[in-house]
Design a protein around this motif. Structure first.
Motif, short mmCIF file in Angstrom:
data_model
loop_
_atom_site.label_atom_id
_atom_site.label_comp_id
_atom_site.label_asym_id
_atom_site.label_seq_id
_atom_site.Cartn_x
_atom_site.Cartn_y
_atom_site.Cartn_z
N ASP A 139 0.68 -1.29 0.05
CA ASP A 139 -0.05 0.09 -0.02
C ASP A 139 0.96 1.20 0.02
OD1 ASP A 139 -2.26 -1.48 0.19
OD2 ASP A 139 -2.74 -1.27 2.24
N GLU A 150 1.89 5.22 -1.43
CA GLU A 150 1.08 6.15 -1.69
C GLU A 150 1.29 6.52 -3.25
OE1 GLU A 150 0.44 9.44 0.76
OE2 GLU A 150 1.00 8.39 2.50
N ASP A 201 -3.55 18.53 3.14
CA ASP A 201 -4.41 17.92 1.72
C ASP A 201 -5.80 17.50 2.56
OD1 ASP A 201 -3.69 15.78 2.90
OD2 ASP A 201 -2.24 15.18 1.15
N VAL A 207 -6.62 14.33 2.75
CA VAL A 207 -6.43 13.23 3.70
C VAL A 207 -5.99 13.82 5.06
CG1 VAL A 207 -4.68 11.13 4.20
CG2 VAL A 207 -5.36 11.69 1.99
N GLU A 234 -10.85 8.62 4.52
CA GLU A 234 -9.45 8.84 4.56
C GLU A 234 -8.57 7.94 3.88
OE1 GLU A 234 -5.97 9.60 7.81
OE2 GLU A 234 -7.91 9.26 8.49
N ARG A 235 -8.71 6.37 3.82
CA ARG A 235 -8.01 5.59 3.06
C ARG A 235 -8.24 5.75 1.76
NH1 ARG A 235 -9.08 2.40 7.91
NH2 ARG A 235 -11.01 1.94 6.98
N ARG A 268 -6.60 8.41 0.11
CA ARG A 268 -5.05 8.07 -0.07
C ARG A 268 -4.82 7.07 -1.20
NH1 ARG A 268 -3.42 7.46 5.07
NH2 ARG A 268 -2.46 9.38 5.33
N PHE A 269 -5.53 5.97 -1.04
CA PHE A 269 -5.42 4.97 -2.09
C PHE A 269 -6.63 4.88 -3.27
CE2 PHE A 269 -3.86 3.45 2.05
CZ PHE A 269 -2.45 3.66 1.85
#
Length: 460
Positions: free
Chosen positions: A337, A339, A351, A353, A390-391, A394-395
């Motif tokens: 995982d 970024e 940002d 996130v 949030e995840r 990010r992903f």
């Protein structure tokens, strides 16, 4: 000045009309909202010296597919009570003559003794005796239920649950390739129908079972009762989501084989075998995934805006992982995982996130410790929603690119096309299973990373 009333206060005129003649003065009546179920909103009406604890259940706006109807529900409850199954006493319902219209579609019942929250039953020393008796009491209770004569229950429908929930999934219009793989397994392994359908509770699980230190005290929530295969009730009790982290396959508490032994000893139906129960466990997990989608749809379409229902939609991936475990799928391949590189745009730091993380941390550290009851519970739901968002921030872009490549590899334009290929058999089952393992894993990397490893699904 405009004044408004709370939802609880809005209930009081109708409750006074229903309860006044039975219980007298109701000046102290204060409804307390409990969590929403799949089909109803539940209110607790605390008891007093002259009035028992009551529960008011109201239908969700627009209704919910799968319910048997109040006539069938009440008939089943009364038949169960007559057979010695501890079910609630029905005080009033919206089908009664002269029932108040301001309560909507409702059923009002007297509370049963004990409690229904799963955690104490599974973990607390004071309920060790209840855990020891669980298998024997569940087996005996289900045997009583399944041997009730159905000739006097013409109101209770006979349903084909697999057909119903497959059609409901189609009606929801949200394709889920993993559920199509599970559906293919269910069709291929379905046992022959029972010769004579029996009265099935339909929602027999920890959370709807009342208990105290002595063991089981009764069964709640009969709104999806129907005539069907008696193995369905035990299979639903075994669904992983209803084990609440417990080691026992039956409700997190007991061995399935111990429950079956008690069921047979109490005169239960001979058709209920470990093999049939396992099929119904897989079906029940499929059913719960469809219900999660349905719950989220009620929030998305505006019929019932609720953070609780919204977050439940993201729980679907965890239920899909349960399904894959149950049908013997492998674990997903390892994935780092990292970024992804990306242009944050002209925005100042932090940002998106970082902003979501800051809000989540504040709620968890400064707000949640000050809250109790339903407000505290919903705040924990909000924390889960923020962690998921949030995840995804990010992903999400990286996982979306992986998914596009995955679809292109099998010639599907989108999830809907992939789901159709699996349903039709155009995509080989083993290839589809391997593909959806990775698809579900990527969803879990955002919604619930703890579920990336498979659980222990060995049949006990």
């Amino acid at each position: 000045m405009t004044t408004t009333t709370s939802p609880a206060e809005d209930l009081l005129p109708g409750l006074h009309a229903v309860l006044g003649s039975r219980y007298g003065a109701l000046d102290d009546l204060t409804p307390v909202r409990l969590s929403s179920g799949a089909s109803r909103t539940t209110w607790l009406l605390p008891g007093t010296g002259s009035r028992p604890t009551l529960f008011l259940q109201q239908e969700r706006p627009g209704g919910v597919p799968g319910q048997s109807g109040q006539v069938a529900e009440i008939a089943a409850i009364r038949a169960a009570r007559a057979a010695g199954v501890a079910a609630p006493v029905v005080v009033a319902s919206s089908i009664d003559e002269g029932a108040p219209t301001d309560l909507g579609e409702f059923v009002l019942v007297e509370g049963l003794p004990g409690r229904s929250d799963p955690a104490p039953l599974l973990t607390e020393d004071g309920f060790a005796g209840a855990r020891e008796r669980f298998a024997a009491q569940v087996g005996e209770l289900l045997a009583r239920l399944h041997t009730i004569g159905t000739e006097h229950l013409p109101e209770v429908p006979t349903t084909d649950p697999l057909e119903f929930y497959r059609d409901l999934l189609d009606d929801l219009g949200e394709p889920h390739p993993a559920l199509e793989v599970a559906l293919a397994w269910l069709v291929a392994h379905r046992p022959a129908p029972v010769a004579t359908p029996v009265l099935v509770h339909g929602d027999f699980r920890v959370g709807n079972l009342m208990y105290d230190e002595t063991g089981l005290r009764g069964v709640l929530d009969w709104e999806i009762t129907h005539l069907g295969d008696p193995s369905e009730d035990l299979g639903w009790l075994c669904v992983p989501s209803w084990r609440f982290g417990g080691a026992g396959r039956a409700g997190g508490v007991a061995s399935v084989h111990d429950v079956l032994a008690a069921y047979r000893a109490a005169g239960g139906r001979a058709e209920v075998t470990a093999e049939r129960v396992r099929w119904w466990e897989v079906f029940g997990t499929f059913k719960w995934a469809v219900i999660c989608i349905m719950q989220a749809a009620a929030h998305i379409d505006g019929s019932e805006r609720s953070v609780e229902l919204a977050v439940l939609g993201r729980r679907t991936a965890s239920v899909e992982r349960d399904l894959l475990d149950l049908i013997g799928a492998a674990d997903p391949a390892p994935f780092e995982d990292t970024e992804p590189d990306g242009d944050p745009g002209p925005h100042d730091a932090p940002d998106a996130v970082g902003l979501v993380g800051a809000v989540r941390e504040h709620l968890a550290e400064a707000v949640l410790p000050e809250l109790t009851g339903r407000t505290g519970y919903l705040t924990r739901v909000c924390l889960r929603a923020l962690a998921t968002a949030e995840r995804e921030l990010r992903f999400g872009a990286l996982l979306a690119a992986r998914h596009r490549d995955r679809l292109a590899g099998v010639g599907s334009a989108d999830d809907a096309a992939l789901a159709r290929a699996i349903r039709s058999g155009d995509l080989d089952y083993d290839q589809a299973l391997e593909l959806v393992v990775e698809l579900v894993a990527d969803k879990l990397r955002v919604s619930d990373p703890r579920r990336l490893s498979s659980g222990n699904m060995a049949w006990d």
